[in-house]
Design an enzyme around this catalytic site. Structure first.
Site, PDB file in Angstrom:
ATOM      1  N   CYS A  34      61.785  28.763  57.496  1.00 51.56           N
ATOM      2  CA  CYS A  34      61.768  30.201  57.727  1.00 51.56           C
ATOM      3  C   CYS A  34      61.940  30.931  56.400  1.00 51.56           C
ATOM      4  O   CYS A  34      62.597  30.428  55.484  1.00 51.56           O
ATOM      5  CB  CYS A  34      62.878  30.609  58.691  1.00 51.56           C
ATOM      6  N   CYS A  38      68.753  34.506  58.552  1.00 47.81           N
ATOM      7  CA  CYS A  38      69.628  35.106  59.559  1.00 47.81           C
ATOM      8  C   CYS A  38      70.884  34.257  59.732  1.00 47.81           C
ATOM      9  O   CYS A  38      70.794  33.048  59.975  1.00 47.81           O
ATOM     10  CB  CYS A  38      68.893  35.236  60.887  1.00 47.81           C
ATOM     11  N   CYS A  41      71.264  32.087  63.030  1.00 43.13           N
ATOM     12  CA  CYS A  41      70.168  31.198  63.440  1.00 43.13           C
ATOM     13  C   CYS A  41      70.715  29.872  63.977  1.00 43.13           C
ATOM     14  O   CYS A  41      71.580  29.255  63.362  1.00 43.13           O
ATOM     15  CB  CYS A  41      69.238  30.941  62.265  1.00 43.13           C
TER      16      CYS A  41
END
Length: 293
Positions: A34, A38, A41
Site C-alpha cells: 500500500c 494508515c 490497518c
C-alpha cells in the site's frame, strides 16, 4: 500439505451440523502493498507476494464451482497492480459470469485509462475515506508521503467518485471509526458524494497486524480503539443517511469468506466443505494454494 493444515482445523471446529454454508461472497486481498500508512490497518505490508495471474484465476474458478457469486478485491492498495486486478475482473465477468465484482481502494491510483479499459467489468468501487477533516487524515496516515496535510486524499475521493459515476459504477464509501473521528459530523460531505452505500467500521484489532511489536505487528492501533457506546454515538449521529451500513467488530470478522494473498482464509472463517471435497477427488489445488512461500 500446508493447505490441509490451514483448512482442516477451522472446518472441523466451525462446520455447522444443520446446514451447509456456501461462500457466495468472497473478499480477496491479492497483495499487501500500500502507498498509505494508515495506523489502524489490519492487513499490512508484511510481504510483496502476489499470486501469478493464471493461478489466481484457477483458484477463483474453483470458488465459483463451490458457489461463489460475488468477488471483492481489497488490499493493500489494489490499484498498485492495475493490470492484474483489471484482468481478474475481466475473467470473472467474461469467463466465470459472476453476478458482481467490486474493489476497495483509497482512490489515489485510479485513472481514467484504467476505467476506460476495465471499468465495464466492475460493478462497485468502494473508496476508503475516514474523515473529511484533513488534519484527522494526516494524523491517522490516510494519505501518501507527499500529502502530509491530508488534503489530497479528500480531493482524490471526490474526483474518483465523479469518475465512477461517469462510467456507471456504483460508489461505496468505507469509513473506519477511531478515537480521532468518532465525534465528527460527516452528514454534509456524505450527502454531497451520494454513495449508494456508506459502510462504517469500528476500528478492528488483529494480533500480528496492528497490535504492536509484541505480536509481530507492523502497526499499533491500540490507542485508536473506541467503546461500543462511542461507535453507537457515531452511527446515531448519521442515522438520517439512508446509505449508512454500520459494522462492528463481530460483523467484520464473520461477514465474508476472507482470503489472503495466497488464497488462504483469514479471520477464522471456514472454507466450505466442498473445497475439501475437491482436494479429496484429486483436483490440483496444491498447485496454486500450497505455494509454501
Amino acid at each position: 500439505m500446508n493447505v490441509l493444515r490451514s483448512w482442516l482445523p477451522s472446518i472441523f471446529v466451525s462446520y455447522p451440523t444443520e446446514k451447509e454454508i456456501t461462500p457466495t461472497s468472497v473478499n480477496w486481498f491479492p497483495n499487501r502493498r500500500c502507498n498509505y500508512e494508515c495506523e489502524f490497518c489490519f492487513h499490512t505490508t508484511k510481504s510483496t507476494f502476489i499470486l501469478p495471474l493464471d493461478q489466481g484465476k484457477a483458484g477463483l474458478r474453483l470458488l465459483t464451482q463451490t458457489g461463489m457469486k460475488k468477488l471483492n478485491i481489497s488490499g493493500g492498495e489494489p490499484f498498485l497492480n492495475p493490470r492484474y486486478i483489471g484482468e481478474i475482473f475481466k475473467f470473472c465477468k467474461e469467463d466465470l459470469q459472476l453476478e458482481a465484482c467490486s474493489v476497495v481502494c483509497n482512490g489515489s491510483k485510479v485513472t481514467e485509462k484504467w476505467m476506460d479499459e476495465y471499468g465495464r467489468y466492475l460493478d462497485v468501487m468502494a473508496i476508503s475515506c475516514d474523515s473529511f477533516v484533513p488534519e484527522t487524515n494526516a494524523k491517522q496516515g490516510r494519505g501518501d508521503k507527499v500529502d502530509v496535510e491530508g488534503e489530497g486524499h479528500i480531493s482524490n475521493v471526490r474526483d474518483v467518485v465523479a469518475l465512477c459515476k461517469r462510467h456507471g459504477i456504483k460508489v461505496k464509501i468505507n469509513s473506519v471509526i477511531t478515537i480521532n473521528n468518532w465525534d465528527e459530523d460527516m452528514n454534509e460531505p456524505i450527502a454531497e458524494l451520494a454513495p449508494f452505500r456508506w459502510k462504517v467500521f469500528q476500528v478492528l484489532l488483529l494480533d500480528g497486524e496492528n497490535t504492536g511489536s509484541a505480536t509481530g505487528s507492523i502497526r499499533d492501533a491500540r490507542h485508536l480503539t473506541i467503546t461500543t457506546e462511542q461507535f453507537k454515538a457515531f452511527v446515531d449521529r448519521h442515522r438520517s443517511q439512508a446509505c449508512l451500513v454500520p459494522e462492528d467488530n463481530d460483523a467484520m470478522r464473520d461477514s465474508y469468506l476472507q482470503m489472503d494473498e495466497k488464497m488462504r482464509h483469514v479471520f477464522g472463517f471456514y472454507i466450505a466443505v466442498e473445497m475439501l471435497a475437491f482436494v479429496l477427488r484429486g483436483f490440483s489445488l496444491f498447485y496454486f494454494f500450497d505455494l509454501d512461500l
